[in-house]
Write a protein that holds these residues in place. Structure first.
Motif, short mmCIF file in Angstrom:
data_model
loop_
_atom_site.label_atom_id
_atom_site.label_comp_id
_atom_site.label_asym_id
_atom_site.label_seq_id
_atom_site.Cartn_x
_atom_site.Cartn_y
_atom_site.Cartn_z
N VAL A 135 44.33 8.50 -48.61
CA VAL A 135 42.93 8.93 -48.69
C VAL A 135 42.81 10.34 -48.12
O VAL A 135 43.74 10.87 -47.52
CB VAL A 135 42.00 7.96 -47.92
CG1 VAL A 135 42.05 6.57 -48.52
CG2 VAL A 135 42.33 7.93 -46.45
N HIS A 136 41.64 10.93 -48.29
CA HIS A 136 41.37 12.25 -47.73
C HIS A 136 41.16 12.09 -46.22
O HIS A 136 40.62 11.09 -45.76
CB HIS A 136 40.11 12.84 -48.38
CG HIS A 136 39.92 14.29 -48.07
ND1 HIS A 136 39.23 14.71 -46.97
CD2 HIS A 136 40.36 15.40 -48.70
CE1 HIS A 136 39.23 16.03 -46.94
NE2 HIS A 136 39.91 16.47 -47.98
N PRO A 137 41.59 13.07 -45.43
CA PRO A 137 41.44 12.97 -43.98
C PRO A 137 40.00 12.78 -43.51
O PRO A 137 39.76 12.21 -42.45
CB PRO A 137 42.02 14.29 -43.45
CG PRO A 137 42.98 14.71 -44.50
CD PRO A 137 42.41 14.25 -45.79
N SER A 138 39.03 13.22 -44.28
CA SER A 138 37.65 13.06 -43.86
C SER A 138 37.19 11.61 -43.90
O SER A 138 36.17 11.26 -43.34
CB SER A 138 36.73 13.91 -44.74
OG SER A 138 36.70 13.41 -46.07
N LEU A 139 37.94 10.73 -44.55
CA LEU A 139 37.57 9.32 -44.62
C LEU A 139 37.96 8.55 -43.36
O LEU A 139 37.37 7.51 -43.07
CB LEU A 139 38.22 8.68 -45.85
CG LEU A 139 37.82 7.26 -46.18
CD1 LEU A 139 36.32 7.18 -46.45
CD2 LEU A 139 38.57 6.77 -47.40
N ILE A 140 38.89 9.07 -42.58
CA ILE A 140 39.37 8.36 -41.40
C ILE A 140 38.25 8.18 -40.36
O ILE A 140 38.06 7.07 -39.85
CB ILE A 140 40.60 9.06 -40.79
CG1 ILE A 140 41.73 9.12 -41.83
CG2 ILE A 140 41.05 8.37 -39.52
CD1 ILE A 140 42.21 7.78 -42.33
N PRO A 141 37.45 9.22 -40.02
CA PRO A 141 36.34 8.97 -39.09
C PRO A 141 35.34 7.94 -39.62
O PRO A 141 34.79 7.15 -38.85
CB PRO A 141 35.68 10.34 -38.94
CG PRO A 141 36.75 11.32 -39.27
CD PRO A 141 37.58 10.64 -40.31
N LYS A 142 35.13 7.89 -40.91
CA LYS A 142 34.24 6.89 -41.49
C LYS A 142 34.82 5.49 -41.30
O LYS A 142 34.10 4.54 -41.01
CB LYS A 142 34.02 7.17 -42.97
CG LYS A 142 33.30 8.48 -43.23
CD LYS A 142 33.24 8.78 -44.70
CE LYS A 142 32.73 10.20 -44.92
NZ LYS A 142 32.83 10.62 -46.30
N MET A 143 36.14 5.37 -41.47
CA MET A 143 36.79 4.08 -41.26
C MET A 143 36.69 3.66 -39.80
O MET A 143 36.55 2.46 -39.51
CB MET A 143 38.25 4.14 -41.69
CG MET A 143 38.45 4.25 -43.16
SD MET A 143 40.21 4.39 -43.52
CE MET A 143 40.20 4.04 -45.26
N LEU A 144 36.75 4.63 -38.89
CA LEU A 144 36.60 4.33 -37.47
C LEU A 144 35.18 3.84 -37.18
O LEU A 144 35.00 2.87 -36.44
CB LEU A 144 36.92 5.56 -36.62
CG LEU A 144 38.40 5.96 -36.58
CD1 LEU A 144 38.57 7.34 -35.97
CD2 LEU A 144 39.20 4.93 -35.81
N ARG A 145 34.18 4.48 -37.77
CA ARG A 145 32.79 4.07 -37.55
C ARG A 145 32.52 2.68 -38.13
O ARG A 145 31.77 1.90 -37.55
CB ARG A 145 31.83 5.08 -38.19
CG ARG A 145 31.64 6.34 -37.38
CD ARG A 145 30.47 7.15 -37.89
NE ARG A 145 30.61 7.58 -39.26
CZ ARG A 145 31.18 8.71 -39.67
NH1 ARG A 145 31.67 9.54 -38.77
NH2 ARG A 145 31.24 9.02 -40.95
N ARG A 146 33.11 2.38 -39.27
CA ARG A 146 32.92 1.06 -39.90
C ARG A 146 33.67 -0.04 -39.16
O ARG A 146 33.39 -1.21 -39.34
CB ARG A 146 33.43 1.08 -41.33
CG ARG A 146 32.49 1.71 -42.31
CD ARG A 146 32.92 1.41 -43.73
NE ARG A 146 34.32 1.68 -43.97
CZ ARG A 146 34.79 2.50 -44.90
NH1 ARG A 146 33.97 3.13 -45.70
NH2 ARG A 146 36.08 2.68 -45.06
N GLY A 147 34.66 0.33 -38.37
CA GLY A 147 35.45 -0.66 -37.66
C GLY A 147 36.72 -1.06 -38.37
O GLY A 147 37.39 -2.01 -37.96
#
Length: 171
Positions: free
Chosen positions: A49-61
């Protein structure tokens, strides 16, 4: 840029002002070799995935982070990648089943050539409405399969030949 002027940077400033950069870089490079932990960029590469998706995955849990860098557990990232691959495979299988259903009507069997009403009407030289009337009266044989009327090509051609023979027959 005017000659003699330099942009401010870590090398031109006081050691105290940019000390946090040096400590952060040193601490970061020292822990990169740890195989249990990966950076967000490395996690993005492992997940595809694009690196910008990793913080979103962290927020979602979906992922959990620690304070130190690199902050993501390598095994957790790999298990998330496997789960996402399994979910993608399920989605693709569902799409393939839906595409097979939506690919169009299937004829009743593979032994004969089957036609739907528009093609059969064209062979007979009449409209679809007239063909429907003939079929309802039993003048044209058909089979209902999948909610549609199917006409066998050989039977339609036989009907055309009999109509031609009746018109050309002499008394």
């Amino acid at each position: 840029m005017a000659e003699g002027r330099r942009l401010p940077g870590p090398e031109s400033a006081s050691p105290v002002r940019f000390a946090y950069l040096r400590t952060r870089k040193r601490g970061y490079s020292a822990t990169v070799s740890d195989p249990q932990w990966v950076t967000q960029r490395q996690a993005a590469a492992l997940l595809g995935v694009h690196p910008s998706l990793i913080p979103k995955m962290l927020r979602r849990g979906d992922l959990k982070s620690r304070v130190q860098a690199p902050s993501l557990s390598h095994s957790e990232v790999l298990s998330l990648a496997e789960a996402r691959a399994a979910e993608t495979a399920k989605l693709e299988a569902r799409r393939a089943r839906r595409a097979a259903k939506a690919s169009g009507p299937r004829p009743p069997d593979e032994e004969h050539e089957w036609l739907l009403a528009p093609s059969a009407a064209a062979v007979l030289g009449c409209t679809e409405i007239a063909l429907g009337g003939r079929a309802a009266r039993g003048q044209v044989p058909y089979v209902v399969h999948g909610g549609r009327r199917w006409f066998r090509l050989d039977q339609i051609e036989l009907q055309v030949r009999s109509e031609v023979a009746q018109r050309t027959r002499r008394p």
